[in-house]
Design a protein around this motif. Structure first.
Motif, short mmCIF file in Angstrom:
data_model
loop_
_atom_site.label_atom_id
_atom_site.label_comp_id
_atom_site.label_asym_id
_atom_site.label_seq_id
_atom_site.Cartn_x
_atom_site.Cartn_y
_atom_site.Cartn_z
N CYS A 25 11.98 9.90 2.18
CA CYS A 25 12.45 8.50 2.29
C CYS A 25 13.85 8.35 1.68
O CYS A 25 14.47 7.31 1.85
CB CYS A 25 11.46 7.54 1.62
N ALA A 66 14.48 8.66 -1.71
CA ALA A 66 14.41 8.40 -3.15
C ALA A 66 13.96 9.66 -3.90
O ALA A 66 13.46 10.61 -3.31
CB ALA A 66 13.44 7.26 -3.42
N CYS A 70 9.18 10.30 -5.73
CA CYS A 70 8.04 9.71 -5.02
C CYS A 70 6.79 10.58 -5.14
O CYS A 70 6.86 11.81 -5.06
CB CYS A 70 8.37 9.55 -3.53
N HIS A 87 5.24 6.21 -2.28
CA HIS A 87 6.67 6.09 -2.62
C HIS A 87 6.91 5.40 -3.95
O HIS A 87 8.00 4.88 -4.20
CB HIS A 87 7.42 5.41 -1.47
N ILE A 88 5.91 5.38 -4.82
CA ILE A 88 6.20 4.94 -6.18
C ILE A 88 6.69 6.17 -6.96
O ILE A 88 6.35 7.31 -6.67
CB ILE A 88 5.02 4.23 -6.88
N ASP A 89 7.54 5.89 -7.93
CA ASP A 89 8.19 6.95 -8.72
C ASP A 89 7.23 7.44 -9.80
O ASP A 89 6.86 6.69 -10.69
CB ASP A 89 9.47 6.35 -9.35
N HIS A 103 -0.55 9.94 -12.28
CA HIS A 103 0.49 8.95 -12.58
C HIS A 103 0.36 7.78 -11.60
O HIS A 103 0.36 6.61 -11.98
CB HIS A 103 1.85 9.62 -12.50
N GLY A 124 0.77 -1.24 0.00
CA GLY A 124 0.00 0.00 0.00
C GLY A 124 0.80 1.29 0.00
O GLY A 124 0.22 2.37 0.05
N GLU A 125 2.13 1.21 -0.12
CA GLU A 125 2.95 2.43 0.00
C GLU A 125 3.00 3.20 -1.32
O GLU A 125 4.07 3.53 -1.84
CB GLU A 125 4.35 2.07 0.50
N ILE A 126 1.83 3.55 -1.80
CA ILE A 126 1.72 4.24 -3.09
C ILE A 126 2.40 5.60 -3.06
O ILE A 126 2.82 6.13 -4.10
CB ILE A 126 0.24 4.37 -3.51
N ARG A 158 -2.87 5.82 -12.22
CA ARG A 158 -2.77 5.02 -13.45
C ARG A 158 -2.00 3.73 -13.17
O ARG A 158 -2.37 2.65 -13.63
CB ARG A 158 -2.07 5.83 -14.56
N THR A 159 -0.92 3.85 -12.39
CA THR A 159 -0.14 2.66 -12.05
C THR A 159 -0.98 1.68 -11.22
O THR A 159 -0.99 0.48 -11.48
CB THR A 159 1.12 3.09 -11.26
N LEU A 160 -1.68 2.21 -10.24
CA LEU A 160 -2.55 1.39 -9.39
C LEU A 160 -3.61 0.66 -10.22
O LEU A 160 -3.85 -0.54 -10.04
CB LEU A 160 -3.22 2.32 -8.37
#
Lengths: 299, 299
Positions: free
Chosen positions: A169, A171, A174, A158-160, A226, A154-156, A229-231
């Motif tokens: 974090c 990175a 994110c 921190h997706i790029d 973004h 569920g750590e959406i 859309r990935t989810l």
């Protein structure tokens, strides 16, 4: 009268309530969180709070939720930056003091549980609850249940999502670093050269036609699109429930998210985007649901 | 002797086998796929094939898997570009002809089922199987079961990993457009100005020190790392099983994926990256498992 205690424990504040078995609020308290890396101070505070709230009712169970990485099955907080915890077996600590069954969970996951059971996500089988606040996280509903991978799912936030700013974090890129309430406030403050008190004033400025605020909000929307859309591509949800103060602005934010998301999809199913119904109560209600589930009184 | 028929139906070829209840292969056939938008030609072909394969054994059920968007519960192929199908109720079509219980599923999902049950992913509870071939798709295991969202989950090949090439789906930046076997072959051919027969020769050239081939493979690895980082952040798998010809190159490809993925994570758990064990047999074995599951003989 049978009741359960429900507590949403944040880094600074505990939102506690005594609930009847239909989730009705019988009493509530908001107090500053007792700190301590081993969790015993909080366990003692929560014990006293539950006894005080319970009064003359028969408190049957307690549900407590916290931010971070929580293994609900083991009832251990693996990591919580806000509470300064690592591997705290809080379920056990509290149960030993309270002498009651204790459910221990994750705040966003519990918020999602509440939205899926009694809020905007009712009736969904495959869905997501995305909470945009200081951070961004999601509760993922698949085949009718929230899937947590022992607290790691569920750590959406921190997706790029393809920008160049660095996240807390460590990175780059994110979602949280461009679309959280704190990122919106910070990004506006940096460019405008003056501080703002959270994302709300930025949203109001954008609504009033301030070009700089509008640009910051638009970038946040692009990041969210973004991420969504990935989810959608990976999990195919029928609906996404959008929670957190950002979406209190309603269609002003949701409409561009919906339009740009729809435009970004090719073969994927467009999910129904819904604004959360339970607001800041979602986490506490979810904690109550976890406590009731423990008693087998599933709503 | 009790047997099941297992068929992996691709756009050009059917890989069929007769399996005993321990998944042992008793007979096999490979034939060109009968085409037709309504699915009846394939249903008739499969019926004849199952009868032929079954011989004197007692065939108890059939499992058939196809590419595309498959609703396994409804036993309907919602969309399959390779078969030119839309909303074909293939489970029903075949069962009516065959007079046997028919399980109908998705090829990559079935491949994942086989890898999780009898291949490289054995023992996992939260994991993913990522199949890199002409396209890229994933089977997602959460809480010990593959989650499909009625066939819409797992399209990892179409998440945006941040490059500028256009994908066959119409979007820009899709993982599939930079890291699939066909993308690797195409990208090399375009830059080298000469055609290659798939990704294997490009991998061999890269291994032999060809700078152009090494660059194309390195970009594919970067895309995979971006996609896997997203998967890990969102779903927290303990292991990812990597399938498809690309990973037959073993550590030459897996080692840089592992290194760059580990370097890209901050708080996330690094999953165990494992090369698939079942190779091109995974889909057919998965079809056999679906058929056996239907009979309640879960391995």
């Amino acid at each position: 009268m049978d009741t359960v205690a429900a507590l949403d424990v944040g880094g600074t504040t505990i939102k506690a309530a005594l609930l009847d078995t239909r989730l009705g609020v019988l009493a509530e308290r908001q107090v500053p969180t007792a700190r301590g890396a081993d969790g015993t101070a909080l366990a003692e505070q929560v014990t006293a709070l539950v006894r005080e709230l319970g009064g003359t009712t028969s408190v049957r169970a307690a549900g407590v939720v916290v931010p971070g990485i929580v293994d609900e099955q083991a009832r251990v907080a693996r990591f919580s930056a806000n509470l300064d915890w690592r591997d705290v077996p809080f379920g056990e600590l509290l149960e030993a003091r309270l002498g009651l069954p204790v459910a221990f969970g994750h705040d966003v996951s519990a918020g999602g549980l509440a939205e899926f059971r009694v809020g905007a996500g009712q009736g969904c089988v495959d869905a997501a609850f995305v909470a945009v606040g200081t951070g961004i996280a999601a509760a993922l509903l698949l085949d009718g249940r929230i899937r947590r991978a022992h607290g790691l799912a569920g750590e959406i936030g921190h997706i790029d999502v393809g920008h160049r700013a660095r996240c807390g974090c460590g990175a780059v890129g994110c979602l949280e670093a461009i679309a959280s309430a704190s990122a919106i406030a910070r990004n506006y403050a940096e460019r405008a050269g003056r501080d703002v008190d959270g994302a709300q004033p930025v949203l109001e400025l954008a609504r009033d036609g301030d070009a700089l605020a509008a640009a910051v909000v638009s970038e946040a929307v692009d990041g969210l699109v973004h991420g969504l859309r990935t989810l959608v591509t990976l999990l195919g949800p029928e609906a996404v429930v959008l929670g957190g103060g950002l979406f209190a602005a309603g269609e002003f934010v949701v409409a561009p998210v919906r339009e740009r998301l729809a435009a970004s999809l090719t073969f994927q199913r467009m999910p129904d985007l819904r604004v959360a119904k339970l607001g800041p109560e979602a986490g506490r209600l979810g904690a109550g649901l976890l406590a009731l589930d423990l008693l087998g009184q599933r709503l």
